[in-house]
Design an enzyme around this catalytic site. Sequence first.
Site, mmCIF file in Angstrom:
data_model
loop_
_atom_site.group_PDB
_atom_site.id
_atom_site.type_symbol
_atom_site.label_atom_id
_atom_site.label_comp_id
_atom_site.label_asym_id
_atom_site.label_seq_id
_atom_site.Cartn_x
_atom_site.Cartn_y
_atom_site.Cartn_z
ATOM 1 N N SER A 50 0.794 -1.219 0.000
ATOM 2 C CA SER A 50 0.000 0.000 0.000
ATOM 3 C C SER A 50 0.832 1.278 0.000
ATOM 4 O O SER A 50 1.635 1.500 -0.883
ATOM 5 C CB SER A 50 -0.963 -0.032 1.183
ATOM 6 N N HIS A 51 0.664 2.077 1.062
ATOM 7 C CA HIS A 51 1.314 3.386 1.126
ATOM 8 C C HIS A 51 2.737 3.290 1.666
ATOM 9 O O HIS A 51 3.406 4.311 1.794
ATOM 10 C CB HIS A 51 0.489 4.287 2.042
ATOM 11 N N ASP A 71 -2.341 6.522 -3.388
ATOM 12 C CA ASP A 71 -1.185 5.880 -2.758
ATOM 13 C C ASP A 71 -0.592 4.769 -3.619
ATOM 14 O O ASP A 71 -0.963 4.607 -4.777
ATOM 15 C CB ASP A 71 -1.584 5.330 -1.389
ATOM 16 N N ASP A 117 -0.970 1.558 -3.969
ATOM 17 C CA ASP A 117 -1.820 0.595 -4.688
ATOM 18 C C ASP A 117 -3.156 1.190 -5.124
ATOM 19 O O ASP A 117 -4.041 0.462 -5.576
ATOM 20 C CB ASP A 117 -2.040 -0.658 -3.845
ATOM 21 N N ASP A 177 -5.721 2.699 -3.534
ATOM 22 C CA ASP A 177 -7.001 2.639 -2.822
ATOM 23 C C ASP A 177 -7.232 3.846 -1.912
ATOM 24 O O ASP A 177 -8.345 4.075 -1.453
ATOM 25 C CB ASP A 177 -7.179 1.313 -2.059
ATOM 26 N N ARG A 178 -6.186 4.623 -1.649
ATOM 27 C CA ARG A 178 -6.377 5.799 -0.788
ATOM 28 C C ARG A 178 -6.519 7.066 -1.625
ATOM 29 O O ARG A 178 -6.129 7.090 -2.795
ATOM 30 C CB ARG A 178 -5.168 5.989 0.122
ATOM 31 N N THR A 237 -11.003 -0.591 12.443
ATOM 32 C CA THR A 237 -10.129 -0.193 11.333
ATOM 33 C C THR A 237 -9.852 -1.400 10.450
ATOM 34 O O THR A 237 -9.546 -2.478 10.948
ATOM 35 C CB THR A 237 -8.798 0.340 11.901
ATOM 36 N N GLU A 239 -12.775 5.782 5.841
ATOM 37 C CA GLU A 239 -11.875 5.695 6.982
ATOM 38 C C GLU A 239 -11.021 6.954 7.050
ATOM 39 O O GLU A 239 -10.688 7.545 6.010
ATOM 40 C CB GLU A 239 -10.945 4.502 6.825
ATOM 41 N N GLU A 240 -10.628 7.282 8.274
ATOM 42 C CA GLU A 240 -9.767 8.445 8.476
ATOM 43 C C GLU A 240 -8.431 8.288 7.754
ATOM 44 O O GLU A 240 -7.774 9.269 7.457
ATOM 45 C CB GLU A 240 -9.534 8.700 9.969
ATOM 46 N N LYS A 296 -11.534 0.056 -0.840
ATOM 47 C CA LYS A 296 -11.584 1.497 -0.966
ATOM 48 C C LYS A 296 -10.976 1.872 -2.314
ATOM 49 O O LYS A 296 -10.231 1.089 -2.896
ATOM 50 C CB LYS A 296 -10.884 2.173 0.197
HETATM 51 C C1 G16 Z 1 -5.047 -0.503 5.430
HETATM 52 C C2 G16 Z 1 -6.466 -0.940 5.582
HETATM 53 C C3 G16 Z 1 -7.311 0.204 6.045
HETATM 54 C C4 G16 Z 1 -6.725 0.804 7.309
HETATM 55 C C5 G16 Z 1 -5.297 1.188 7.081
HETATM 56 C C6 G16 Z 1 -4.574 1.681 8.314
HETATM 57 O O1 G16 Z 1 -4.978 0.441 4.420
HETATM 58 O O2 G16 Z 1 -6.975 -1.441 4.373
HETATM 59 O O3 G16 Z 1 -8.592 -0.256 6.230
HETATM 60 O O4 G16 Z 1 -7.449 1.928 7.702
HETATM 61 O O5 G16 Z 1 -4.583 0.059 6.617
HETATM 62 O O6 G16 Z 1 -4.468 0.665 9.207
HETATM 63 P P1 G16 Z 1 -3.550 0.777 10.484
HETATM 64 O O7 G16 Z 1 -4.063 1.970 11.237
HETATM 65 O O8 G16 Z 1 -3.762 -0.519 11.181
HETATM 66 O O9 G16 Z 1 -2.135 1.008 10.019
HETATM 67 P P2 G16 Z 1 -3.941 0.295 3.235
HETATM 68 O O10 G16 Z 1 -4.197 1.487 2.372
HETATM 69 O O11 G16 Z 1 -2.612 0.296 3.919
HETATM 70 O O12 G16 Z 1 -4.262 -1.016 2.607
#
Ligand code: G16
Length: 542
Positions: free
Chosen positions: A112-113, A276, A278, A280-281, A343, A362-363, A375
Amino acid sequence: MINIVATKPFDDQKPGTSGLRKKVPVFQQPNYAENFIQSIFDSLEGFEGKDLVIGGDGRYFNREVIQIAVRMAAANGFGSVIIGQGGILSTPAASHIIRKYKAFGGIILSASHNPGGPKEDFGIKYNIGNGGPAPENVTDAIYARTKTIDSYRIADAPEIDIDTIGTHDIGAMKVRVIDSVADYAQMMETLFDFDAIRTLFKGGFRMAFDAMHAVTGPYAKEILENRLGAPEGTARNFVPLPDFGGHHPDPNLVYAKQLYDDLMGENAPDFGAASDGDGDRNLIIGRGIFVTPSDSLALLAANAHLAPAYKDGLKGIARSMPTSCAADRVAEKLGVGLYETPTGWKFFGNLLDAGLVTICGEESAGTGSDHIREKDGLWAVLLWLNILAVRKQSVAEIVTGHWSEYGRNYYARHDYEAVETDRANTLIKELRDKLPTLVGHGINGLTVVSADDFAYHDPVDGSVSEHQGVRILFEGGSRVVFRLSGTGTSGATLRVYIERYEAADGDHTMETQAALSGLIAAAEAVAGIRKHTGRDKPSVVT
Ligand code: G16
């Protein structure tokens, strides 16, 4: 020919908030990726002869693991695999392709990010047939299998050409390499009023989209510039690079600073957005105004009916617990249900499948709808564009108008990254122990009205997920929430979420950190962040 290779378990393959994420050298250990992929397959039933989607965000090690996953899928009896060209599929595109082609599931290679490169992060996650992240019962089964695995199956086959669209055979299994963008772009055309957005751009509306050298580059080029007629150059940093150009592909005010500065500067574009690693953000910035992800969720929910896909209104809204309560007020006004989940996007899947909600958010910069089960960064950007095209107002006018109607939830998240795991665990444990004593008492002059360790009871399947974050609610709708991230790869990341509600007739013009200063002090007083983490300020404030 199928090889059955003997292996030994690794003791660190527990999936986190979103799949297994580790440093690349960890994944490069012999059998490490193979063990996890075989553990996924061993936890599934009935996939023989069915399709598996495989794609990733193009980060370092993506191509190697795709080749492994394809040969393992063949050896385990899948009927076919569908791969994005070059191994590229954004997470939302993968979710769409699983649904569109009715695949059994999908393997998404992404962290992801998180940054990419030989010493940075890599990840593997499994999505089920509804296109969404595997729910906890599946990830628990995968983890259990990683602890006992003693062999994996892999076909002997030459490397597949993943860069050319076409089909191949590995034994009885078909391999289809498809265009990474076309299906997704076509779906977006069905959701939004592309004519209205085209007219907006024709009228001189200026936008900057930062793909952060990550997966959304080709999607943004095709959709924004080719299909919607935004001028060339609207999409920036649009070539996906294995190391994201050495940057952190996290669309927040720290890592997308250039974009932020441009939107705050002279001659700023009308609208700025980023996505980001991948895809999704999303990050949304109007000229002179940053829109928090929590506000963006509320605004999108309040205005979604302006886009063709949502013209009949919303069934309900879901948000993760730490996300601000701004969306709750919209749900109330619309007279629809509001669901508060832990989350992790996986918790929205049941609500979406059951038709209880249309929009989720989500935040952590994630928003999406029932069009897929992930997302979706570009979806959020396009819904914003559709709203801007119909309302013909600036982002600032729309946001401040929303606050005047619903009130403003001042909101910030403070992250303390790479804290020693034991110390972070102690902080949370001490907080949990304190919870029963807090209610009715004051912390820094603020009265606590409730304090608990959030547990989620899924209304669809009745499952219970405990210990999802400590929340302390104060009189007047303010709160602080503490939890440990489930996506980090070094030590622990403490997240402190701080929120203060200012009613519709209140002051909406304060600077966020100043508006929250009393609560920030209360968070320190109750949790002893300094003492436990050894830090006197957060590493990232979003
Ligand atoms: C993932 C999850 C999200 C979550 C985020 C942050 O996002 O898919 O639902 O809100 O991680 O999670 P944490 O607070 O546990 O680090 P992504 O974009 O990283 O796949």
